[in-house]
Design a protein around this motif. Structure first.
Motif, PDB file in Angstrom:
ATOM      1  N   ILE A 138      38.655  51.402  32.163  1.00  0.00           N
ATOM      2  CA  ILE A 138      39.722  51.183  33.149  1.00  0.00           C
ATOM      3  C   ILE A 138      39.136  50.662  34.460  1.00  0.00           C
ATOM      4  CG2 ILE A 138      41.546  52.329  34.477  1.00  0.00           C
ATOM      5  CD1 ILE A 138      41.866  54.254  32.168  1.00  0.00           C
ATOM      6  N   CYS A 139      39.744  49.579  34.947  1.00  0.00           N
ATOM      7  CA  CYS A 139      39.281  48.983  36.210  1.00  0.00           C
ATOM      8  C   CYS A 139      40.478  48.580  37.066  1.00  0.00           C
ATOM      9  CB  CYS A 139      38.363  47.805  35.930  1.00  0.00           C
ATOM     10  SG  CYS A 139      39.147  46.544  34.924  1.00  0.00           S
ATOM     11  N   SER A 140      40.197  47.983  38.227  1.00  0.00           N
ATOM     12  CA  SER A 140      41.256  47.755  39.223  1.00  0.00           C
ATOM     13  C   SER A 140      42.030  46.461  39.071  1.00  0.00           C
ATOM     14  CB  SER A 140      40.655  47.828  40.628  1.00  0.00           C
ATOM     15  OG  SER A 140      39.614  46.870  40.743  1.00  0.00           O
ATOM     16  N   SER A 141      41.470  45.467  38.362  1.00  0.00           N
ATOM     17  CA  SER A 141      42.154  44.170  38.300  1.00  0.00           C
ATOM     18  C   SER A 141      41.783  43.393  37.044  1.00  0.00           C
ATOM     19  CB  SER A 141      41.789  43.329  39.523  1.00  0.00           C
ATOM     20  OG  SER A 141      40.422  42.930  39.438  1.00  0.00           O
ATOM     21  N   ALA A 142      42.566  42.341  36.776  1.00  0.00           N
ATOM     22  CA  ALA A 142      42.309  41.467  35.630  1.00  0.00           C
ATOM     23  C   ALA A 142      40.963  40.754  35.779  1.00  0.00           C
ATOM     24  CB  ALA A 142      43.436  40.449  35.505  1.00  0.00           C
ATOM     25  N   ILE A 143      40.670  40.293  37.000  1.00  0.00           N
ATOM     26  CA  ILE A 143      39.407  39.570  37.253  1.00  0.00           C
ATOM     27  C   ILE A 143      38.214  40.479  36.976  1.00  0.00           C
ATOM     28  CG2 ILE A 143      37.982  38.460  39.047  1.00  0.00           C
ATOM     29  CD1 ILE A 143      40.750  37.582  40.325  1.00  0.00           C
ATOM     30  N   ARG A 144      38.316  41.715  37.428  1.00  0.00           N
ATOM     31  CA  ARG A 144      37.228  42.676  37.199  1.00  0.00           C
ATOM     32  C   ARG A 144      37.105  43.005  35.699  1.00  0.00           C
ATOM     33  NH1 ARG A 144      32.248  44.269  38.038  1.00  0.00           N
ATOM     34  NH2 ARG A 144      31.947  46.496  37.786  1.00  0.00           N
ATOM     35  N   LYS A 163      41.802  42.500  25.930  1.00  0.00           N
ATOM     36  CA  LYS A 163      42.106  42.525  27.374  1.00  0.00           C
ATOM     37  C   LYS A 163      43.437  43.230  27.549  1.00  0.00           C
ATOM     38  CE  LYS A 163      40.197  37.877  27.518  1.00  0.00           C
ATOM     39  NZ  LYS A 163      40.610  36.476  27.499  1.00  0.00           N
ATOM     40  N   LEU A 164      43.427  44.302  28.332  1.00  0.00           N
ATOM     41  CA  LEU A 164      44.656  45.078  28.527  1.00  0.00           C
ATOM     42  C   LEU A 164      45.092  45.028  29.993  1.00  0.00           C
ATOM     43  CD1 LEU A 164      43.738  48.186  26.335  1.00  0.00           C
ATOM     44  CD2 LEU A 164      45.040  46.176  25.643  1.00  0.00           C
ATOM     45  N   PHE A 165      45.496  43.836  30.422  1.00  0.00           N
ATOM     46  CA  PHE A 165      46.019  43.699  31.781  1.00  0.00           C
ATOM     47  C   PHE A 165      47.230  42.787  31.757  1.00  0.00           C
ATOM     48  CE2 PHE A 165      42.118  41.018  31.441  1.00  0.00           C
ATOM     49  CZ  PHE A 165      42.720  39.769  31.424  1.00  0.00           C
ATOM     50  N   ALA A 166      47.918  42.703  32.895  1.00  0.00           N
ATOM     51  CA  ALA A 166      49.205  42.001  32.936  1.00  0.00           C
ATOM     52  C   ALA A 166      49.089  40.499  33.187  1.00  0.00           C
ATOM     53  CB  ALA A 166      50.090  42.636  34.010  1.00  0.00           C
ATOM     54  N   LYS A 167      47.999  40.051  33.792  1.00  0.00           N
ATOM     55  CA  LYS A 167      47.888  38.649  34.209  1.00  0.00           C
ATOM     56  C   LYS A 167      47.919  37.693  33.009  1.00  0.00           C
ATOM     57  CE  LYS A 167      45.575  36.244  37.932  1.00  0.00           C
ATOM     58  NZ  LYS A 167      44.486  36.241  38.871  1.00  0.00           N
ATOM     59  N   HIS A 168      48.943  36.828  32.989  1.00  0.00           N
ATOM     60  CA  HIS A 168      49.125  35.794  31.952  1.00  0.00           C
ATOM     61  C   HIS A 168      49.385  36.342  30.539  1.00  0.00           C
ATOM     62  CE1 HIS A 168      47.838  33.318  35.202  1.00  0.00           C
ATOM     63  NE2 HIS A 168      46.552  33.593  35.097  1.00  0.00           N
ATOM     64  N   ILE A 169      49.445  37.655  30.376  1.00  0.00           N
ATOM     65  CA  ILE A 169      49.682  38.201  29.029  1.00  0.00           C
ATOM     66  C   ILE A 169      50.884  39.147  29.065  1.00  0.00           C
ATOM     67  CG2 ILE A 169      48.620  39.269  27.007  1.00  0.00           C
ATOM     68  CD1 ILE A 169      45.877  38.939  28.497  1.00  0.00           C
ATOM     69  N   LYS A 170      51.884  38.868  28.245  1.00  0.00           N
ATOM     70  CA  LYS A 170      53.067  39.719  28.204  1.00  0.00           C
ATOM     71  C   LYS A 170      52.802  40.974  27.367  1.00  0.00           C
ATOM     72  CE  LYS A 170      56.413  36.018  28.920  1.00  0.00           C
ATOM     73  NZ  LYS A 170      57.456  35.181  28.333  1.00  0.00           N
ATOM     74  N   HIS A 184      38.573  47.809  18.671  1.00  0.00           N
ATOM     75  CA  HIS A 184      37.631  48.902  18.973  1.00  0.00           C
ATOM     76  C   HIS A 184      37.571  49.246  20.456  1.00  0.00           C
ATOM     77  CE1 HIS A 184      36.109  46.783  15.312  1.00  0.00           C
ATOM     78  NE2 HIS A 184      36.136  48.033  14.853  1.00  0.00           N
ATOM     79  N   LEU A 185      37.639  48.204  21.280  1.00  0.00           N
ATOM     80  CA  LEU A 185      37.462  48.387  22.726  1.00  0.00           C
ATOM     81  C   LEU A 185      38.617  47.773  23.500  1.00  0.00           C
ATOM     82  CD1 LEU A 185      33.720  47.448  23.060  1.00  0.00           C
ATOM     83  CD2 LEU A 185      34.719  49.262  24.394  1.00  0.00           C
ATOM     84  N   GLY A 186      39.128  48.503  24.475  1.00  0.00           N
ATOM     85  CA  GLY A 186      40.153  47.962  25.361  1.00  0.00           C
ATOM     86  C   GLY A 186      39.662  48.002  26.798  1.00  0.00           C
ATOM     87  N   VAL A 187      39.782  46.885  27.506  1.00  0.00           N
ATOM     88  CA  VAL A 187      39.352  46.836  28.915  1.00  0.00           C
ATOM     89  C   VAL A 187      40.529  46.336  29.745  1.00  0.00           C
ATOM     90  CG1 VAL A 187      37.644  45.956  30.557  1.00  0.00           C
ATOM     91  CG2 VAL A 187      37.025  46.211  28.144  1.00  0.00           C
ATOM     92  N   GLY A 188      40.946  47.130  30.733  1.00  0.00           N
ATOM     93  CA  GLY A 188      42.088  46.681  31.520  1.00  0.00           C
ATOM     94  C   GLY A 188      42.485  47.600  32.650  1.00  0.00           C
ATOM     95  N   ARG A 223      36.569  51.056  46.283  1.00  0.00           N
ATOM     96  CA  ARG A 223      36.425  51.356  44.863  1.00  0.00           C
ATOM     97  C   ARG A 223      37.831  51.431  44.259  1.00  0.00           C
ATOM     98  NH1 ARG A 223      33.392  56.827  45.621  1.00  0.00           N
ATOM     99  NH2 ARG A 223      35.184  56.931  47.003  1.00  0.00           N
ATOM    100  N   MET A 224      37.931  51.452  42.943  1.00  0.00           N
ATOM    101  CA  MET A 224      39.259  51.441  42.321  1.00  0.00           C
ATOM    102  C   MET A 224      40.108  52.631  42.778  1.00  0.00           C
ATOM    103  SD  MET A 224      38.528  52.488  38.314  1.00  0.00           S
ATOM    104  CE  MET A 224      40.204  52.982  37.987  1.00  0.00           C
ATOM    105  N   MET A 225      39.480  53.791  42.969  1.00  0.00           N
ATOM    106  CA  MET A 225      40.238  54.983  43.350  1.00  0.00           C
ATOM    107  C   MET A 225      40.536  55.043  44.852  1.00  0.00           C
ATOM    108  SD  MET A 225      41.006  56.406  40.511  1.00  0.00           S
ATOM    109  CE  MET A 225      41.281  58.159  40.321  1.00  0.00           C
ATOM    110  N   ASP A 226      40.039  54.054  45.595  1.00  0.00           N
ATOM    111  CA  ASP A 226      40.384  53.954  47.024  1.00  0.00           C
ATOM    112  C   ASP A 226      41.691  53.192  47.217  1.00  0.00           C
ATOM    113  OD1 ASP A 226      38.027  55.231  47.783  1.00  0.00           O
ATOM    114  OD2 ASP A 226      36.902  53.353  47.848  1.00  0.00           O
ATOM    115  N   ILE A 227      42.168  52.533  46.161  1.00  0.00           N
ATOM    116  CA  ILE A 227      43.396  51.740  46.240  1.00  0.00           C
ATOM    117  C   ILE A 227      44.575  52.616  45.811  1.00  0.00           C
ATOM    118  CG2 ILE A 227      44.580  49.647  45.431  1.00  0.00           C
ATOM    119  CD1 ILE A 227      41.631  48.604  44.738  1.00  0.00           C
ATOM    120  N   PRO A 228      45.501  52.950  46.738  1.00  0.00           N
ATOM    121  CA  PRO A 228      46.565  53.930  46.427  1.00  0.00           C
ATOM    122  C   PRO A 228      47.360  53.623  45.149  1.00  0.00           C
ATOM    123  CG  PRO A 228      46.600  53.377  48.761  1.00  0.00           C
ATOM    124  CD  PRO A 228      45.611  52.453  48.116  1.00  0.00           C
ATOM    125  N   GLU A 229      47.738  52.343  44.930  1.00  0.00           N
ATOM    126  CA  GLU A 229      48.551  52.009  43.744  1.00  0.00           C
ATOM    127  C   GLU A 229      47.762  52.268  42.464  1.00  0.00           C
ATOM    128  OE1 GLU A 229      47.970  48.295  45.742  1.00  0.00           O
ATOM    129  OE2 GLU A 229      47.995  50.159  46.890  1.00  0.00           O
TER     130      GLU A 229
END
Length: 256
Positions: A138-144, A163-170, A184-188, A223-229
């Motif tokens: 789990i990370c903070s953004s699609a780019i990361r 890839k488990l993020f929202a950018k360009h993927i429904k 096997h692996l999910g990153v998002g 860091r990712m946990m410094d971002i309230p959302e």
């Protein structure tokens, strides 16, 4: 002779502009007076900006401290304390045994994953359930997320990564992909992972490892946990079955 010259200049000034000259002169101080407060405001803005930069500089120069399980536990208590009773807060305490060794900032993602999961190849071969993954990062953004996927090639081998993020993927596309093939692996991002669980596209029971991209900082030194959302999304995800899996010791948490 000099007096005559001065007189001549006075005469020419009066002749060329007999009426407007004094009114212009009268206006000038007012205009100057109006300009000054703006300049002061601009100066104030500049100093404020400088102060912000200084804070970032301090963070950049200060020795980075690696995240620990205690950091996560403390953040959880802070987050839930306003709307949970003391007994409920105690129930949120995770056993030490559910935490993997945290990254001490000397690891690449591949070397860290190899250390915490030495039997990955065997696990991967035995995994045949669709709509699930063995490891979530789990990370903070699609780019990361894309950066992390690129940086883990030495670890993943023949693993299927999604890839488990929202950018360009429904969401619907991801649900269909998870239904069709073994992953096997999910990153998002926590928000999209949460949505996939809600829609029944992802089940957590086969999950063995949940890794947080904990220590990495963005351009604003957050860091990712410094971002309230992001923090809110993470805790909502933890409540969707992650905490109970941790307590049953079938799922391990890692801080990279």
């Amino acid at each position: 002779a000099s007096e005559g010259e001065e007189g001549d200049t006075e005469m020419t000034q009066q002749e060329t502009a007999p009426v407007p000259a004094p009114s212009k002169k009268a206006k000038q101080p007012k205009e100057c007076f109006l300009i000054k407060p703006k300049e002061i405001k601009e100066d104030a803005k500049k100093t404020r900006k400088r102060k912000k930069k200084k804070i970032t500089d301090v963070l950049a120069k200060s020795e980075p401290k690696p995240g620990t399980p205690e950091d996560l536990q403390k953040l959880m208590k802070d987050y839930y304390s306003s709307h949970r009773s003391v007994i409920e807060l105690e129930e949120l305490n995770l056993p030490d045994s559910c935490f993997l060794k945290a990254n001490d900032l000397t690891h690449s993602l591949s070397s860290y994953l190899k250390e915490i999961c030495p039997k990955w190849v065997k696990l991967r071969k035995n995994h045949s359930k669709k709509k699930s993954v063995l490891m979530l990062i789990i990370c903070s953004s699609a780019i990361r997320a894309l950066e992390l996927i690129r940086s883990m090639t030495a670890f993943r081998g023949d693993s299927k990564v999604m890839k488990l993020f929202a950018k360009h993927i429904k969401v619907q596309q991801q649900v269909k992909l998870l239904e069709k093939r073994v992953v096997h692996l999910g990153v998002g991002t926590p928000g999209r992972i949460k949505e996939l669980i809600k829609q029944g596209g992802l089940t957590l029971n086969p999950l063995k490892f949940l890794i947080f991209d904990w220590n990495w900082r963005d351009q604003k030194m957050r860091r990712m946990m410094d971002i309230p959302e992001i923090r809110k999304e993470v805790f909502e995800l933890l409540e969707m079955g992650v905490l109970s899996l941790c307590k049953s010791e079938s799922l391990k948490l890692g801080l990279f």
